[in-house]
Design an enzyme around this catalytic site. Structure first.
Site, mmCIF file in Angstrom:
data_model
loop_
_atom_site.group_PDB
_atom_site.id
_atom_site.type_symbol
_atom_site.label_atom_id
_atom_site.label_comp_id
_atom_site.label_asym_id
_atom_site.label_seq_id
_atom_site.Cartn_x
_atom_site.Cartn_y
_atom_site.Cartn_z
ATOM 1 N N ASP A 1 4.378 -2.457 13.305
ATOM 2 C CA ASP A 1 5.170 -1.278 12.967
ATOM 3 C C ASP A 1 5.377 -0.414 14.206
ATOM 4 O O ASP A 1 4.607 -0.484 15.163
ATOM 5 C CB ASP A 1 4.452 -0.435 11.899
ATOM 6 C CG ASP A 1 4.335 -1.182 10.584
ATOM 7 O OD1 ASP A 1 5.129 -2.115 10.349
ATOM 8 O OD2 ASP A 1 3.432 -0.822 9.798
HETATM 9 N N1 URA Z 1 -0.090 -3.993 8.863
HETATM 10 C C1 URA Z 1 0.646 -2.862 8.865
HETATM 11 O O1 URA Z 1 0.666 -2.134 7.886
HETATM 12 N N2 URA Z 1 1.345 -2.549 9.970
HETATM 13 C C2 URA Z 1 1.334 -3.301 11.083
HETATM 14 O O2 URA Z 1 1.982 -2.948 12.072
HETATM 15 C C3 URA Z 1 0.572 -4.469 11.087
HETATM 16 C C4 URA Z 1 -0.124 -4.801 9.967
#
Ligand code: URA
Length: 238
Positions: free
Chosen positions: A105
């Protein structure tokens, strides 16, 4: 191996754009088999001809592998119309067609593998492979035994199927609990949705490893480095 134009070969190996390289060639900065070569059109066999640019031999490589320590604020994509992408952090890296393997993310930090090896990416991301991903997560706490049990059982996070069992280890408990979470899938916002499914919230998230590949602690956020021979071997590409 098929013959390639000299400027294209150098560009493919990440030595610059073709127009930049044409200028470099004109300046006599490239030799082929020991002789200065000024023509960008000169055809070479990348496997047998010895090309030297600015005194450094340029070896032919098809695939390139880098570890990036992703900082927050960048999206895991090769292009985006609005956001800065992780590829903007890869300036100077050799290799055409680089892309991030999987997504973190925008606000997540840590290990991101950048390569142009589609087969490796497929192996690491294939849902049937169950490659472990380890995250350092700060959770709105305190974390309870019940939450650890629910993670281990496999949580319903609103998808067709529950998430596979995951490991939640508490390193330091409290209102901002420091935890290590291991998941073996790569669903959208997976860790965040798992935390919410047990009544908590992710306050910060950093990926520490993906399969055998571990984030280099000495790599500052926003920086990258090529994988070592050993790391490549562990991934089965060395
Ligand atoms: N899980 C998440 O919620 N975000 C990420 O970036 C990676 C794993």
């Amino acid at each position: 191996m098929s013959m390639l134009r000299l400027d294209k070969f150098l560009a493919d190996m990440g030595k610059g754009t073709r127009s930049e390289l044409k200028r470099e060639l004109k300046k006599g900065l490239v030799t082929v088999n020991g002789k200065t070569e000024k023509s960008p059109e000169r055809k070479i066999d990348p496997e047998t001809d010895q090309v030297v640019y600015r005194g450094e031999p340029v070896c032919y490589e098809k695939f390139f592998y880098y570890m990036l320590n992703k900082p927050p604020g960048f999206v895991s994509a090769t292009e985006d119309r609005r956001e800065r992408t992780v590829m903007e952090l890869m300036k100077g890296a050799s290799g055409k067609g680089l892309f991030p393997v999987g997504r973190l993310d925008k606000d997540t930090e840590g290990l991101l593998l950048i390569t142009n090896d589609g087969e490796l990416a497929h192996r690491l991301l294939h849902p049937g492979r169950h490659v472990d991903k380890v995250y350092m997560a700060e959770l709105a706490g305190p974390v309870t035994e019940e939450m650890i049990r629910l993670f281990a059982e496999g949580l319903d996070i609103g998808d067709d199927k529950p998430a596979l069992p995951a490991r939640l280890v508490v390193l330091e408990n409290g209102p901002r609990a420091r935890t290590e979470i291991t998941i073996c899938e790569g669903r959208y916002h997976q860790v965040k949705r798992m935390a919410e499914a047990v009544g908590s919230r992710v306050l910060s998230l950093k990926r520490l490893s993906m399969g055998p590949l571990k984030l280099d602690e000495n790599l500052p956020a926003g920086h990258y480095r090529p994988l070592t021979q050993e790391e490549r071997q562990e991934l089965g590409t060395g």
